[in-house]
Design a protein around this motif. Structure first.
Motif, PDB file in Angstrom:
ATOM      1  N   UNK A 229      -7.172   2.771 -13.262  1.00 35.00           N
ATOM      2  CA  UNK A 229      -7.460   2.549 -11.840  1.00 35.00           C
ATOM      3  C   UNK A 229      -7.333   1.073 -11.488  1.00 35.00           C
ATOM      4  N   UNK A 230      -7.798   0.188 -12.372  1.00 33.45           N
ATOM      5  CA  UNK A 230      -7.708  -1.253 -12.130  1.00 33.45           C
ATOM      6  C   UNK A 230      -6.248  -1.692 -12.083  1.00 33.45           C
ATOM      7  N   UNK A 231      -5.427  -1.167 -12.993  1.00 36.18           N
ATOM      8  CA  UNK A 231      -4.005  -1.515 -13.004  1.00 36.18           C
ATOM      9  C   UNK A 231      -3.322  -1.036 -11.729  1.00 36.18           C
ATOM     10  N   UNK A 232      -3.672   0.169 -11.292  1.00 34.32           N
ATOM     11  CA  UNK A 232      -3.084   0.686 -10.054  1.00 34.32           C
ATOM     12  C   UNK A 232      -3.523  -0.148  -8.860  1.00 34.32           C
ATOM     13  N   UNK A 233      -4.793  -0.559  -8.875  1.00 35.28           N
ATOM     14  CA  UNK A 233      -5.309  -1.390  -7.788  1.00 35.28           C
ATOM     15  C   UNK A 233      -4.589  -2.731  -7.753  1.00 35.28           C
TER      16      UNK A 233
ATOM     17  N   UNK B  74      -1.571  -3.342  -8.876  1.00 38.61           N
ATOM     18  CA  UNK B  74      -0.208  -3.086  -8.418  1.00 38.61           C
ATOM     19  C   UNK B  74      -0.156  -2.912  -6.911  1.00 38.61           C
ATOM     20  N   UNK B  75      -1.144  -2.219  -6.375  1.00 40.77           N
ATOM     21  CA  UNK B  75      -1.209  -2.021  -4.925  1.00 40.77           C
ATOM     22  C   UNK B  75      -1.435  -3.357  -4.216  1.00 40.77           C
ATOM     23  N   UNK B  76      -2.308  -4.176  -4.786  1.00 37.20           N
ATOM     24  CA  UNK B  76      -2.581  -5.483  -4.194  1.00 37.20           C
ATOM     25  C   UNK B  76      -1.312  -6.344  -4.153  1.00 37.20           C
ATOM     26  N   UNK B  77      -0.515  -6.286  -5.216  1.00 39.23           N
ATOM     27  CA  UNK B  77       0.742  -7.037  -5.251  1.00 39.23           C
ATOM     28  C   UNK B  77       1.691  -6.537  -4.158  1.00 39.23           C
ATOM     29  N   UNK B  78       1.766  -5.229  -3.989  1.00 37.99           N
ATOM     30  CA  UNK B  78       2.651  -4.652  -2.966  1.00 37.99           C
ATOM     31  C   UNK B  78       2.197  -5.052  -1.565  1.00 37.99           C
TER      32      UNK B  78
END
Length: 96
Positions: free
Chosen positions: A72-76, A78-82
């Motif tokens: 979940x942290x990695x996805x978060x 990645x989303x923040x970068x996008x």
């Protein structure tokens, strides 16, 4: 909502609990999963001591929880970068 008294059976021991009404289903389901995991471990390993089975069960669930939190942290991240990329694109677009 209010609290209710329930009894949960885990590894052939009964635990009386006071829980929020809306949490009862989740708690009962968790106890069911724990008992199923204990049974599975008991069938697959030559372990009969309930304490050892509970420890193995807790280790498996804790490991799964840590993996899920990391994912979940990695996805978060990645989303923040996008979002930052999109912000930069929009900022550049509106400056023109």
């Amino acid at each position: 909502m209010g609290e209710i008294s329930i009894k949960i059976n885990i590894a052939d021991r009964v635990y009386p609990l006071r829980v929020a009404t809306e949490e009862e289903e989740v708690i009962r389901y968790a106890a069911k999963l724990i008992n199923e995991k204990i049974k599975e471990l008991q069938e697959n390993y030559a372990v009969r001591d309930k304490q050892d089975l509970l420890s193995m069960c807790v280790l498996q669930y804790a490991t799964g929880m840590i993996k899920a939190e990391r994912n979940a942290q990695q996805q978060e991240n990645g989303l923040e970068e996008k979002v930052h990329e999109l912000d930069a694109i929009l900022t550049d677009f509106f400056r023109k």
